[in-house]
Motif scaffolding. Structure first.
Motif, short mmCIF file in Angstrom:
data_model
loop_
_atom_site.label_atom_id
_atom_site.label_comp_id
_atom_site.label_asym_id
_atom_site.label_seq_id
_atom_site.Cartn_x
_atom_site.Cartn_y
_atom_site.Cartn_z
N GLU A 10 74.75 78.93 -40.15
CA GLU A 10 75.03 78.75 -38.73
C GLU A 10 73.87 78.03 -38.04
OE1 GLU A 10 76.75 81.38 -34.98
OE2 GLU A 10 75.51 82.36 -36.50
N ILE B 9 82.31 73.20 -41.82
CA ILE B 9 82.24 74.12 -40.68
C ILE B 9 82.73 73.45 -39.40
CG2 ILE B 9 80.59 75.40 -39.23
CD1 ILE B 9 79.17 76.28 -41.72
N THR C 156 84.35 83.67 -42.72
CA THR C 156 83.55 82.83 -41.81
C THR C 156 82.21 83.50 -41.52
OG1 THR C 156 84.60 83.79 -39.85
CG2 THR C 156 85.58 81.78 -40.73
N GLU D 248 78.58 81.90 -42.37
CA GLU D 248 77.59 81.71 -41.30
C GLU D 248 76.28 82.41 -41.61
OE1 GLU D 248 79.57 83.13 -37.86
OE2 GLU D 248 80.79 81.32 -37.59
#
Length: 365
Positions: A30, A109, A137, A141
């Motif tokens: 992320e 992403i 997800t 991340e």
């Protein structure tokens, strides 16, 4: 205590100067994606190749990340000190090794492709990032990647040395990708710009999504144009076309801004003139059959490209009115010697000289 050998002092100094200072950092995906989006991390510095991974290859990386399978370290260079004040669009870091991996992660992403070709997690085939269940997800991340950051004080040439060493065992670079890494500067930037010129790409029949373009064939074609046409450069060619292009690119890399501006103008004018005079397929190859009938063999041939661009470049500089009768040029294909020069090993020195000289004769130059 034995005094140091003075003959070793230069070696010690050189080793110290070229020593690489690094720090290892763990980034979660992320954070990495956010840094790339904000251009804090630059994915494509000049010496990097274009993104060449297919979606299936990228998908397998995503699968490995989900399964927590270790992946190689990413090498990034700190180009701007963290405390330095710079404009928002100036990247602080550039990727030395790991561009393909980071691009694949960033693209997925950002929902730019669907997963395909997965074996262990085949249930995920066909899914974009937004389609994944929330627990996956979150897993992506929060997955971390090891990044080795190289200090900002490192000598620029050492950075490029590292890039070449790290990539020596990976997918083999094309000749133009190597030039892209070795001959950096404003001329290299000009090649990149001109390779997207609409008239050029149309006449050279270049598909921006093709593997050839991804491997910088389009930029090599622009370099080929200047190498052969500028100052009758073809006359300098004595064999070994790859080295010939290397030498020319090194020479052009020394040009100043004004000279490069002239190069750009001449390039654009030449291809506009070619299109106006010869239409949309000026580099087509024909075979002479019975009764001098010409049959189309291909709509683009690089040897025919040489034959056309050199005389048109001369005419664009001298403001000479070009011949507009394309049929007159096509009579070259009835010339056995000319046709042999565009067949087989077309970069043979004699063939290069033969086809260009015969073309210049047709153009009465």
């Amino acid at each position: 205590m034995t005094p140091p050998d003075k003959t070793l002092l230069p070696l010690q100094k050189k080793a110290k100067e070229r020593s690489v200072k690094t720090i290892t950092i763990e980034y979660d995906l992320e954070t990495l994606v956010k840094k790339i989006k904000k251009n804090v991390i630059k994915l494509n510095p000049e010496y990097q190749r274009n993104h060449r991974w297919k979606d299936e290859t990228s998908s397998r990386l995503i699968e490995s990340l989900i399964l927590n399978i270790p992946i190689p370290t990413i090498y990034i260079s700190q180009d701007v000190d963290v405390d330095a004040e710079v404009e928002d669009d100036v990247a602080r870091y550039s990727v030395i090794d790991g561009q393909q991996r980071l691009t694949a992660i960033y693209n997925y992403i950002n929902n730019k492709f669907r997963l395909e070709g997965l074996n262990s997690l085949d249930e995920l085939n066909g899914l974009k990032y937004e389609d994944l269940p929330p627990f996956l997800t979150r897993r992506l991340e929060e997955r971390t990647i090891t990044c080795l950051r190289i200090d900002s004080t490192i000598d620029p040439q050492v950075k490029f040395d590292i890039f070449e060493r790290l990539n020596s065992g990976s997918v083999e670079l094309t000749a133009q990708e190597l030039r892209n890494s070795n001959y950096r500067g404003k001329f290299n930037q000009l090649l990149k710009k001109l390779s997207t010129n609409e008239t050029f790409t149309e006449l050279a029949r270049l598909d921006p999504e093709s593997n050839k373009v991804k491997q910088m064939y389009d930029r090599e074609l622009v370099l080929r144009f200047f190498a052969l046409a500028h100052n009758d450069g073809f006359r300098d060619y004595v064999g070994g076309f790859k080295n010939f292009l290397n030498t020319k690119m090194n020479s052009f890399s020394q040009l100043d801004h004004l000279e490069l501006t002239t190069f750009e103008t001449n390039f654009i004018n030449t291809f506009e003139m070619i299109k106006k005079s010869f239409g949309n397929t000026p580099f087509a190859k024909y075979r002479c059959e019975e009764k001098n009938t010409l049959n189309l063999m291909s709509k683009f041939n690089v040897a025919v490209f040489d034959s056309v661009v050199v005389p048109f470049y001369k005419m664009s500089q001298s403001k000479t009115q070009p011949i507009t009768n394309y049929d007159k040029f096509k009579t070259l294909f009835t010339d056995i010697e000319y046709f042999k020069s565009i067949e087989g090993s077309t970069n043979d020195m004699n063939k290069v000289h033969t086809r260009i000289k015969k073309s210049l004769e047709i153009f009465e130059l």
